[in-house]
Design a protein around this motif. Structure first.
Motif, PDB file in Angstrom:
ATOM      1  N   LEU A 340      35.801  42.793  32.494  1.00 13.89           N
ATOM      2  CA  LEU A 340      35.447  43.814  33.478  1.00 13.89           C
ATOM      3  C   LEU A 340      34.597  44.924  32.860  1.00 13.89           C
ATOM      4  O   LEU A 340      33.714  45.486  33.510  1.00 13.89           O
ATOM      5  N   GLU A 341      34.856  45.224  31.604  1.00 18.90           N
ATOM      6  CA  GLU A 341      34.054  46.248  30.936  1.00 18.90           C
ATOM      7  C   GLU A 341      32.593  45.825  30.829  1.00 18.90           C
ATOM      8  O   GLU A 341      31.675  46.599  31.147  1.00 18.90           O
ATOM      9  N   VAL A 342      32.351  44.576  30.414  1.00 19.73           N
ATOM     10  CA  VAL A 342      30.974  44.091  30.324  1.00 19.73           C
ATOM     11  C   VAL A 342      30.386  43.898  31.719  1.00 19.73           C
ATOM     12  O   VAL A 342      29.198  44.180  31.957  1.00 19.73           O
ATOM     13  N   ALA A 343      31.207  43.417  32.664  1.00 19.77           N
ATOM     14  CA  ALA A 343      30.715  43.172  34.025  1.00 19.77           C
ATOM     15  C   ALA A 343      30.299  44.449  34.728  1.00 19.77           C
ATOM     16  O   ALA A 343      29.564  44.411  35.734  1.00 19.77           O
ATOM     17  N   SER A 344      30.747  45.601  34.221  1.00 24.46           N
ATOM     18  CA  SER A 344      30.372  46.883  34.826  1.00 24.46           C
ATOM     19  C   SER A 344      28.961  47.320  34.464  1.00 24.46           C
ATOM     20  O   SER A 344      28.451  48.291  35.042  1.00 24.46           O
ATOM     21  N   GLU A 345      28.332  46.609  33.544  1.00 28.17           N
ATOM     22  CA  GLU A 345      26.948  46.928  33.207  1.00 28.17           C
ATOM     23  C   GLU A 345      26.038  46.553  34.376  1.00 28.17           C
ATOM     24  O   GLU A 345      26.281  45.564  35.069  1.00 28.17           O
ATOM     25  N   PRO A 346      24.994  47.327  34.627  1.00 26.80           N
ATOM     26  CA  PRO A 346      24.125  47.088  35.791  1.00 26.80           C
ATOM     27  C   PRO A 346      23.580  45.662  35.886  1.00 26.80           C
ATOM     28  O   PRO A 346      23.432  45.129  36.986  1.00 26.80           O
TER      29      PRO A 346
END
Length: 500
Positions: A340-346
């Motif tokens: 989820l942390e990486v998926a939050s990148e634009p």
């Protein structure tokens, strides 16, 4: 001498799909029996019509009801049981008179067929032969022209009369499926397919091999047009859809529980079956059974969580369905946060991401030991790789001061050897030395070991990364049982404060 009983499978509807043995059995019979609704028409008789002679004695076994209500004291089931008893008694009279009886059955006699109720009441009393027939399942696959299952795929046959939640779980957890008995159940089956994420794969077959046959994508079918003689089919998915042809894929973070396949929820198993790619720490990937021959597996080291998450999201951007495999529950010191942390990148904003829960190690260890988590508890990781030991120590003191049971994850490893001893010594300042401690190692695995010791006898050298510790509260009890086990449990009722 008594006559012989035949249970004759007639196939799915086309008389040309009857077997030679079925035709022979009808020819040998003195009596031809078949079930029908109260309107008197029988599909089974219509299939076998050209083989029924004028000298055959015909027995129409007419159901007293189908789906309507009844005032029978035993209800719907009681009314049918009485009917089956009367019908079998009628056939028994012919058999006792030395007549051979052929009971006709659409499809296969012992596959959701009416004949089976006669068989259970008569086969132990009379010579009996059951003649198999082509099932509607096989006919539906043939008419669709799509393989049902291939290689190690599992085919599940499901009655559409199951509750929606049960349908959803079974559809999510299997490779291929056929749902029988549609008709009025169709809206429920359709919702279950949607909830299981399988609606796009689902096919519909109505009256396979019979007049009025209809096939198509299940999503396009009008619910009001669906008869009882129809099935929903989830065919083999091997080579079914090229991932590159999809506009977008998705990432599902899947919790596999503490030890692999037996601990998978149906939802998690379904996500693993659906995936084109499995991504994860190699040790956890090895726990997942081979579910599809065409799946790709991407194993990596346990210390590259962000890179693993980025790799999975990039695959999904190319149209692939990706399952990120996590041990235990992915949201408890595991992969969900990293993804989820990486998926939050634009750049990944348009990639769908879901997290599916799993049985976490604390719950598995608690169940193996009894019920030490029966009251309030705190979950703390002893790993100081991502947070300083001072923070861990402060949290241990706070939780112990609040008299919470403690579930301690990541207690030690080859490179981290001091944490368990430090935590024990800290807790001994705040808890009784006799506090029960569950030492649970490899729960659910081949080397499972679950012991109950005391805080003062906890030996740090016996604890490694495969071990989870449960430290009791002031109320936790350890009891020796007659089977040699020691169980630990924490009462749900907390003592009232003393009145001053």
């Amino acid at each position: 001498m008594s006559g012989k009983l035949y249970g004759v499978g007639l196939g799915p509807g086309d008389p040309n799909l009857m077997t030679l043995r079925a035709a022979q059995a009808i020819a040998e019979a003195d009596v031809v029996a078949y079930h029908s609704a109260r309107h008197g028409r029988s599909i089974a008789r219509s299939i076998a019509a050209e083989h029924i002679r004028e000298d055959h004695v015909e027995e129409r076994l007419m159901y007293p009801l189908t789906v309507e209500t009844t005032d029978h004291p035993g209800g719907y089931r009681g009314a049918l049981d009485d009917f089956y008893e009367e019908a079998s008694a009628l056939l028994a009279a012919h058999l006792d008179a030395g007549r051979t009886v052929a009971v006709l059955a659409e499809g296969d006699p012992l596959f959701y067929g009416s004949y089976q109720h006669m068989h259970k009441r008569l086969a132990h009393r009379y010579e009996t032969e059951v003649i198999p027939g082509v099932t509607s399942v096989s006919a539906a696959a043939a008419r669709l022209g799509e393989p049902l299952c291939e290689a190690e795929e599992v085919l599940t046959i499901i009655p559409g009369t199951l509750p929606e939640d049960e349908l959803t779980a079974r559809l999510a957890a299997t490779d291929s499926a056929v749902v029988m008995k549609l008709g009025r159940t169709f809206p429920t089956v359709r919702r279950a397919l949607e909830r299981a994420g399988r609606i796009d794969d689902a096919r519909y077959v109505e009256r396979a091999t019979m007049a009025g046959e209809r096939t198509g994508a299940l999503a396009d079918i009008d619910p009001d047009s669906v008869p009882y003689f129809s099935v929903a089919v989830l065919p083999s998915r091997i080579d079914a859809v090229a991932p590159e042809s999809r506009e977008r894929g998705e990432v599902v973070v899947v919790g596999t529980g503490p030890a692999g396949a037996p601990w998978l929820t149906p939802e998690s198993r379904g996500a693993l079956v659906n995936a084109d790619d499995l991504v994860g720490y190699t040790t956890y990937l090895d726990r997942v059974p081979v579910l599809r021959a065409d799946q790709r597996r991407h194993g990596s080291d346990n210390k590259v969580e962000s890179e693993r998450a980025e790799f999975a999201l990039d695959l999904a951007r190319r149209g692939r369905r990706v399952a990120v495999v996590s041990g235990g529950d992915p949201g408890v010191f595991a992969m969900a946060t990293a993804v989820l942390e990486v998926a939050s990148e634009p750049r990944y904003a348009d990639v769908p991401v879901r997290v599916l829960p799993g049985v976490t190690a604390a719950n598995a260890a608690a169940a193996a030991a009894g019920a030490p988590l029966g009251h309030d508890y705190a979950t703390i990781s002893l790993s100081d790789r991502l947070k300083p030991w001072e923070v861990i120590a402060e949290r241990l003191r706070a939780a112990a001061s609040a008299d919470l049971v403690l579930a301690l994850y990541n207690p030690g490893s080859r490179s981290r050897t001091h944490q368990v001893a430090a935590a024990r010594d800290l807790l001994l300042d705040l808890r009784s030395p006799e506090t029960p401690v569950v030492v649970a190692r490899d729960v659910g695995g081949p080397e499972q070991s679950v012991r109950v010791v005391t805080l003062k006898t906890l030996e740090p050298s016996e604890v490694d990364m495969r071990t989870l510790l449960l430290i009791g509260s002031s109320q936790t009890r350890a009891v020796d049982r007659g089977d040699g086990r020691t169980i630990a449990w924490t009462p749900r009722r907390y003592p009232e404060p003393a009145q001053g």
